[in-house]
Scaffold this motif. Structure first.
Motif, PDB file in Angstrom:
ATOM      1  N   VAL A  21       0.853  -1.193   0.000  1.00 31.23           N
ATOM      2  CA  VAL A  21       0.000   0.000   0.000  1.00 31.23           C
ATOM      3  C   VAL A  21       0.889   1.244   0.000  1.00 31.23           C
ATOM      4  O   VAL A  21       1.741   1.413   0.882  1.00 31.23           O
ATOM      5  CB  VAL A  21      -0.946   0.014   1.218  1.00 31.23           C
ATOM      6  CG1 VAL A  21      -1.817   1.270   1.193  1.00 31.23           C
ATOM      7  CG2 VAL A  21      -1.817  -1.236   1.219  1.00 31.23           C
ATOM      8  N   GLU A  22       0.676   2.125  -0.958  1.00 30.95           N
ATOM      9  CA  GLU A  22       1.479   3.338  -1.100  1.00 30.95           C
ATOM     10  C   GLU A  22       0.572   4.565  -1.087  1.00 30.95           C
ATOM     11  O   GLU A  22      -0.631   4.465  -1.371  1.00 30.95           O
ATOM     12  CB  GLU A  22       2.282   3.283  -2.403  1.00 30.95           C
ATOM     13  CG  GLU A  22       3.263   2.110  -2.450  1.00 30.95           C
ATOM     14  CD  GLU A  22       4.039   2.058  -3.751  1.00 30.95           C
ATOM     15  OE1 GLU A  22       3.713   2.856  -4.674  1.00 30.95           O
ATOM     16  OE2 GLU A  22       4.954   1.219  -3.861  1.00 30.95           O
ATOM     17  N   PRO A  23       1.139   5.745  -0.760  1.00 32.26           N
ATOM     18  CA  PRO A  23       0.312   6.971  -0.670  1.00 32.26           C
ATOM     19  C   PRO A  23      -0.518   7.253  -1.917  1.00 32.26           C
ATOM     20  O   PRO A  23      -1.659   7.714  -1.823  1.00 32.26           O
ATOM     21  CB  PRO A  23       1.351   8.070  -0.422  1.00 32.26           C
ATOM     22  CG  PRO A  23       2.458   7.372   0.302  1.00 32.26           C
ATOM     23  CD  PRO A  23       2.524   5.996  -0.318  1.00 32.26           C
ATOM     24  N   GLU A  24       0.037   6.962  -3.099  1.00 29.77           N
ATOM     25  CA  GLU A  24      -0.698   7.261  -4.334  1.00 29.77           C
ATOM     26  C   GLU A  24      -1.856   6.302  -4.585  1.00 29.77           C
ATOM     27  O   GLU A  24      -2.674   6.536  -5.491  1.00 29.77           O
ATOM     28  CB  GLU A  24       0.249   7.250  -5.536  1.00 29.77           C
ATOM     29  CG  GLU A  24       1.031   5.970  -5.709  1.00 29.77           C
ATOM     30  CD  GLU A  24       2.402   6.022  -5.057  1.00 29.77           C
ATOM     31  OE1 GLU A  24       3.307   5.327  -5.563  1.00 29.77           O
ATOM     32  OE2 GLU A  24       2.554   6.749  -4.056  1.00 29.77           O
ATOM     33  N   ASP A  25      -1.968   5.246  -3.762  1.00 29.45           N
ATOM     34  CA  ASP A  25      -3.050   4.278  -3.949  1.00 29.45           C
ATOM     35  C   ASP A  25      -4.394   4.787  -3.453  1.00 29.45           C
ATOM     36  O   ASP A  25      -5.441   4.250  -3.841  1.00 29.45           O
ATOM     37  CB  ASP A  25      -2.720   2.958  -3.244  1.00 29.45           C
ATOM     38  CG  ASP A  25      -1.535   2.241  -3.879  1.00 29.45           C
ATOM     39  OD1 ASP A  25      -1.300   2.447  -5.077  1.00 29.45           O
ATOM     40  OD2 ASP A  25      -0.848   1.488  -3.158  1.00 29.45           O
ATOM     41  N   GLY A  26      -4.384   5.776  -2.588  1.00 28.90           N
ATOM     42  CA  GLY A  26      -5.648   6.330  -2.109  1.00 28.90           C
ATOM     43  C   GLY A  26      -5.689   6.504  -0.602  1.00 28.90           C
ATOM     44  O   GLY A  26      -4.670   6.381   0.093  1.00 28.90           O
ATOM     45  N   GLU A  27      -6.863   6.787  -0.086  1.00 27.57           N
ATOM     46  CA  GLU A  27      -7.046   7.122   1.321  1.00 27.57           C
ATOM     47  C   GLU A  27      -6.861   5.904   2.234  1.00 27.57           C
ATOM     48  O   GLU A  27      -7.158   4.775   1.865  1.00 27.57           O
ATOM     49  CB  GLU A  27      -8.451   7.680   1.541  1.00 27.57           C
ATOM     50  CG  GLU A  27      -8.736   8.972   0.776  1.00 27.57           C
ATOM     51  CD  GLU A  27     -10.199   9.365   0.857  1.00 27.57           C
ATOM     52  OE1 GLU A  27     -10.472  10.569   1.032  1.00 27.57           O
ATOM     53  OE2 GLU A  27     -11.059   8.475   0.737  1.00 27.57           O
ATOM     54  N   ILE A  28      -6.407   6.212   3.462  1.00 26.37           N
ATOM     55  CA  ILE A  28      -6.317   5.206   4.512  1.00 26.37           C
ATOM     56  C   ILE A  28      -7.326   5.577   5.598  1.00 26.37           C
ATOM     57  O   ILE A  28      -7.345   6.710   6.074  1.00 26.37           O
ATOM     58  CB  ILE A  28      -4.907   5.140   5.132  1.00 26.37           C
ATOM     59  CG1 ILE A  28      -3.847   4.922   4.054  1.00 26.37           C
ATOM     60  CG2 ILE A  28      -4.858   4.035   6.189  1.00 26.37           C
ATOM     61  CD1 ILE A  28      -3.971   3.626   3.295  1.00 26.37           C
ATOM     62  N   LEU A  29      -8.147   4.618   5.976  1.00 25.64           N
ATOM     63  CA  LEU A  29      -9.131   4.833   7.038  1.00 25.64           C
ATOM     64  C   LEU A  29      -8.546   4.384   8.370  1.00 25.64           C
ATOM     65  O   LEU A  29      -8.004   3.281   8.480  1.00 25.64           O
ATOM     66  CB  LEU A  29     -10.398   4.034   6.739  1.00 25.64           C
ATOM     67  CG  LEU A  29     -11.538   4.160   7.764  1.00 25.64           C
ATOM     68  CD1 LEU A  29     -12.158   5.555   7.704  1.00 25.64           C
ATOM     69  CD2 LEU A  29     -12.604   3.094   7.517  1.00 25.64           C
ATOM     70  N   VAL A  30      -8.661   5.239   9.392  1.00 21.89           N
ATOM     71  CA  VAL A  30      -8.229   4.894  10.747  1.00 21.89           C
ATOM     72  C   VAL A  30      -9.439   4.982  11.660  1.00 21.89           C
ATOM     73  O   VAL A  30     -10.056   6.049  11.789  1.00 21.89           O
ATOM     74  CB  VAL A  30      -7.120   5.830  11.253  1.00 21.89           C
ATOM     75  CG1 VAL A  30      -6.734   5.470  12.698  1.00 21.89           C
ATOM     76  CG2 VAL A  30      -5.891   5.747  10.350  1.00 21.89           C
TER      77      VAL A  30
ATOM     78  N   PHE B  12       0.506   9.761   3.372  1.00 20.91           N
ATOM     79  CA  PHE B  12      -0.813   9.187   3.104  1.00 20.91           C
ATOM     80  C   PHE B  12      -1.915  10.205   3.386  1.00 20.91           C
ATOM     81  O   PHE B  12      -1.764  11.084   4.248  1.00 20.91           O
ATOM     82  CB  PHE B  12      -1.043   7.950   3.982  1.00 20.91           C
ATOM     83  CG  PHE B  12      -0.254   6.748   3.573  1.00 20.91           C
ATOM     84  CD1 PHE B  12      -0.728   5.883   2.601  1.00 20.91           C
ATOM     85  CD2 PHE B  12       0.980   6.478   4.156  1.00 20.91           C
ATOM     86  CE1 PHE B  12      -0.006   4.760   2.224  1.00 20.91           C
ATOM     87  CE2 PHE B  12       1.721   5.360   3.789  1.00 20.91           C
ATOM     88  CZ  PHE B  12       1.232   4.497   2.820  1.00 20.91           C
ATOM     89  N   LYS B  13      -3.017  10.054   2.683  1.00 20.34           N
ATOM     90  CA  LYS B  13      -4.214  10.856   2.932  1.00 20.34           C
ATOM     91  C   LYS B  13      -5.091  10.067   3.894  1.00 20.34           C
ATOM     92  O   LYS B  13      -5.508   8.948   3.593  1.00 20.34           O
ATOM     93  CB  LYS B  13      -4.950  11.114   1.618  1.00 20.34           C
ATOM     94  CG  LYS B  13      -5.897  12.300   1.651  1.00 20.34           C
ATOM     95  CD  LYS B  13      -6.368  12.632   0.237  1.00 20.34           C
ATOM     96  CE  LYS B  13      -7.204  13.910   0.228  1.00 20.34           C
ATOM     97  NZ  LYS B  13      -7.642  14.251  -1.152  1.00 20.34           N
ATOM     98  N   VAL B  14      -5.356  10.646   5.073  1.00 21.11           N
ATOM     99  CA  VAL B  14      -5.983   9.899   6.161  1.00 21.11           C
ATOM    100  C   VAL B  14      -7.419  10.351   6.392  1.00 21.11           C
ATOM    101  O   VAL B  14      -7.703  11.547   6.511  1.00 21.11           O
ATOM    102  CB  VAL B  14      -5.183  10.074   7.471  1.00 21.11           C
ATOM    103  CG1 VAL B  14      -5.804   9.235   8.586  1.00 21.11           C
ATOM    104  CG2 VAL B  14      -3.724   9.684   7.261  1.00 21.11           C
ATOM    105  N   VAL B  15      -8.312   9.369   6.472  1.00 19.74           N
ATOM    106  CA  VAL B  15      -9.693   9.601   6.896  1.00 19.74           C
ATOM    107  C   VAL B  15      -9.842   8.965   8.270  1.00 19.74           C
ATOM    108  O   VAL B  15      -9.507   7.793   8.463  1.00 19.74           O
ATOM    109  CB  VAL B  15     -10.698   8.967   5.910  1.00 19.74           C
ATOM    110  CG1 VAL B  15     -12.126   9.159   6.416  1.00 19.74           C
ATOM    111  CG2 VAL B  15     -10.532   9.569   4.524  1.00 19.74           C
ATOM    112  N   ALA B  16     -10.323   9.730   9.231  1.00 19.85           N
ATOM    113  CA  ALA B  16     -10.428   9.254  10.615  1.00 19.85           C
ATOM    114  C   ALA B  16     -11.885   9.057  11.008  1.00 19.85           C
ATOM    115  O   ALA B  16     -12.755   9.825  10.598  1.00 19.85           O
ATOM    116  CB  ALA B  16      -9.769  10.261  11.566  1.00 19.85           C
ATOM    117  N   ILE B  17     -12.139   8.027  11.807  1.00 25.63           N
ATOM    118  CA  ILE B  17     -13.463   7.818  12.391  1.00 25.63           C
ATOM    119  C   ILE B  17     -13.359   8.037  13.891  1.00 25.63           C
ATOM    120  O   ILE B  17     -12.470   7.507  14.557  1.00 25.63           O
ATOM    121  CB  ILE B  17     -13.990   6.396  12.131  1.00 25.63           C
ATOM    122  CG1 ILE B  17     -14.258   6.190  10.647  1.00 25.63           C
ATOM    123  CG2 ILE B  17     -15.272   6.137  12.918  1.00 25.63           C
ATOM    124  CD1 ILE B  17     -14.766   4.804  10.308  1.00 25.63           C
TER     125      ILE B  17
END
Length: 327
Positions: free
Chosen positions: A144-153, A173-178
């Motif tokens: 998994v690399e930053p250019e692959d898309g968002e990471i959900l935490v 990485f571009k991070v989406v948080a819950i």
């Protein structure tokens, strides 16, 4: 020495307080650590109320993390004055833990302090930081690399989640948080989340076996339906890691994300993983993964404040990390 001790009464109730207890005597292949810092984790809080899945031996000293200086050694691996840390194994579970002035452990549990980081910083990370680092490592090792898309935490205001958000941001990485805490959205943005989804908007049972692809990876810290729904939204060849169960230990899911999108679900254990794996993760946290948000996510307390902090943890009100200053 002073220690935070949990006692079990005759009516099977538990109480805790700061007590003066005897400094332990070490035997062959053991070391005695003069503690400088420890931390608080959800597992510590469970131990403090006598949770039988965590602790069965009482009286008991909590604290699954400790960092300090070798006071005495009966092992050729360490000498007096060495700076070290211990996380996991049985520390703070059924072996007296880090919330005391001196801690006795087997030398085989001990990691030497890496260069480029202080004992204080190590305990801000603690088991939570180690778990976050192991989780991020698994995403990277699985391509998994930053250019692959968002990471959900998920569980992003907790110890593991908040550190994971910061590490991922640092790595690009571009991070989406819950999070279930609407008032902590600015906090999560400060740590590095570009978007925050409120738990009540995500933790909704959806009967569809999959939804539109969105996340290249997921770092899950809560389990239950949140993880089940996250799996449905992972992109083709994506990866999810799982390390916690504060939402639920159950996982009701289906096989479609795994067989149609090649999704991988990887369990993370920071307790019994090898000393070599722990040392490598600490090296990462000291250099490549080292974050500049430690102060923002840390509340420093002393032993006298541990009990009150446990109440916050058990009530789900804790944010970030608790650092416990011992000396």
């Amino acid at each position: 020495m002073k220690a935070f001790v949990v006692q079990k009464s005759e009516d099977k109730k538990f109480n805790s307080s700061i007590e003066e207890i005897k400094i332990p005597t070490i035997e062959e292949k053991e070391v005695l650590i003069k503690a400088q810092y420890s931390s608080l984790n959800y597992k510590d809080a469970l131990s403090s109320i006598g949770n039988p899945g965590v602790t069965r031996i009482f009286p008991h000293v909590t604290g699954i993390d400790v960092a300090g200086v070798i006071e005495e050694s009966q092992s050729p691996l360490f000498k007096k004055g060495d700076e070290v840390l211990v996380t996991g194994y049985d520390l703070g579970m059924n072996t007296n833990g880090g919330h005391s002035e001196y801690v006795k452990v087997p030398a085989s549990w001990v990691v030497s302090k890496p260069e480029g980081i202080s004992l204080k910083e190590l305990m801000v990370y603690g088991t939570a930081g180690l778990t976050a680092a192991l989780s991020v490592n698994e995403l990277i090792h699985n391509g998994v690399e930053p250019e692959d898309g968002e990471i959900l935490v998920t569980g992003a205001t907790g110890g593991v989640g908040s550190i994971a958000v910061s590490i991922l941001k640092k790595l690009g990485f571009k991070v989406v948080a819950i999070s279930g805490k609407a008032d902590k959205i600015p906090f999560l943005n400060e740590l590095g989340a570009h978007e925050v989804i409120l738990r009540q908007d995500f933790d909704v049972e959806n009967k569809k076996p999959m939804v539109s692809e969105r996340f290249a990876g997921v770092i899950d810290t809560v389990g239950g339906n949140i993880l089940a729904e996250a799996l449905k939204a992972i992109k083709y060849d994506g990866v999810a890691t799982c390390c916690g169960l504060t939402s639920s230990f159950e996982l009701h899911t289906n096989v479609f994300p795994f067989i149609l999108r090649g999704v991988r679900l990887i369990g993370i254990d920071s307790v019994e993983c090898t000393l070599e794996k722990k040392a490598a993760a600490w090296e990462k946290l000291s250099h490549e993964f080292k974050i500049n948000t430690l102060e923002a996510l840390t509340t420093e307390i002393n032993l006298d404040q541990v009990k009150e902090a446990y109440e916050q943890l058990l009530a789900g009100k804790a944010v970030g990390r608790y650092l416990v200053k011992i000396d």
